[in-house]
Design a protein around this motif. Structure first.
Motif: not given
Length: 382
Positions: A342-351, A357-362
């Motif tokens: 289970l990893v996270g995805a951060v959309p542009v709207g977060r910041a 661009t979106p980023v993969l978050r670990i």
């Protein structure tokens, strides 16, 4: 070892969980505390089951050098930020310093308050890693600021801001500092920041239940002249001679109604954090973050968005060059899920001011094993 103690307390936690920055895994003890309180409410009613949360407030406040009366429980970090900033007395024309890494919902709140109240928002200067430029902050403070809002660690980038240094500069200039610790409390040391107010949440690095945010305002009585007496609609006031007056301390911001069982669980989680040793947890998380970046940077074209040796466990990866960013992030997250990771995805709207661009978050918890990171590396090298 801290990793073994963490795993032992979370015997039912999935081994592939790498999303502590989104929703960490509460311990078995925290889970039982929540369930036991819900059972108690069902048996005797919510009012009779009301718990003594003073020890929980004390344990939480101790992490930033405050007292139990300085803590208010709300429903989320966003709700806590809105309760604080929405009641702050700043006259029209006031200048508010805001970081470009600010969380999207807080940024929207600040812009709305600026329109309604006539504030002027000024972007805090940063370097190429979006780390606060202290010389630039000094210049802004000398030009005149009335408030500074800063996320200690952002949701989309694992850079640890120099909060203690910023706190000293703001204090010397007589300017309040509001520090967002949603991604830092329980993760890195927050104790020396010296902020005027701290806004945080239960469900991330403190490994508490969802549905609890908190606001900590050390020595609130000393700042009352700068803050509105207004409190949330469901609590916070008493009536004296026909006029509303605030409750003492941070209680003025707290809602009477709320997920009380989750607040009980947060108290248990914070006391566990103290028992395990905050310094040991911070060191373990920094070690995991550095190991993850060094392992994953460059794998399959993914690149770390913060310095490889940044002392945080919030790791973000930019998509490979030439790939569609949204598709690449979602595809990687889906393949990770197929591998029970289970990893996270951060959309542009977060910041929106800082994230192109979106980023993969670990974001590994202290109990994460190296083989879990190795498994993710194989997924990304697909």
């Amino acid at each position: 070892m801290i990793a073994d103690d963490w795993r032992a307390a979370r015997s039912s936690a999935p081994p592939g969980h790498l999303d502590a920055a989104g929703y960490n895994i509460p311990s078995d003890r925290v889970h039982h505390a929540v369930v036991d309180h819900l059972r108690r409410e069902r048996e005797v009613g919510g009012h009779r089951a009301a718990p003594d949360l003073h020890p929980s407030r004390s344990a939480l406040a101790a992490l930033v050098g405050a007292g139990a009366g300085d803590v208010a429980f709300l429903e989320s970090g966003t709700a806590a930020m809105a309760a604080l900033l929405g009641g702050w007395r700043l006259p029209p024309g006031s200048r508010v310093g805001v970081g470009r890494t600010e969380y999207g919902s807080t940024l929207m709140l600040l812009h709305r308050l600026a329109r309604l109240s006539g504030w002027k928002l000024l972007e805090l200067p940063v370097d190429d890693d979006s780390r606060l430029d202290l010389d630039g902050l000094t210049s802004l403070l000398s030009d005149g600021l009335d408030l500074v809002a800063l996320p200690h660690i952002s949701s989309h980038r694992g850079v640890v801001q120099p909060a203690a240094a910023a706190g000293r500069l703001c204090h010397a200039a007589g300017v309040p500092l509001v520090l967002d610790v949603c991604q830092s409390l329980g993760h890195v040391d927050v104790g020396g920041a010296g902020a005027t107010a701290y806004v945080g949440t239960s469900r991330k690095w403190l490994a508490g239940p969802r549905g609890v945010g908190f606001l900590i305002v050390p020595g609130l009585a000393e700042h009352d002249q700068d803050m509105d007496a207004a409190a949330p609609a469901l609590g916070g006031h008493t009536w004296v001679h026909g006029d509303p007056s605030p409750l003492a301390g941070a209680a003025r911001y707290e809602t009477f109604e709320g997920p009380i069982a989750a607040r009980v669980g947060l108290g248990v989680a914070v006391r566990e954090h103290h028992d395990l040793g905050p310094a040991a947890i911070h060191a373990r998380l920094a070690e995991l973050g550095v190991a993850a970046r060094r392992l994953l940077d460059g794998i399959g074209g993914w690149r770390a968005a913060e310095p490889l040796d940044e002392p945080s466990a919030l790791v973000t990866l930019r998509p490979p060059p030439g790939a569609d960013p949204e598709a690449a992030v979602e595809n990687a997250r889906s393949r990770a899920a197929q591998a029970s990771l289970l990893v996270g995805a951060v959309p542009v709207g977060r910041a929106p001011a800082d994230l192109p661009t979106p980023v993969l978050r670990i974001s590994p918890s202290p109990g994460t094993r190296r083989e879990t990171l190795d498994a993710l590396a194989r997924v990304l090298d697909h």
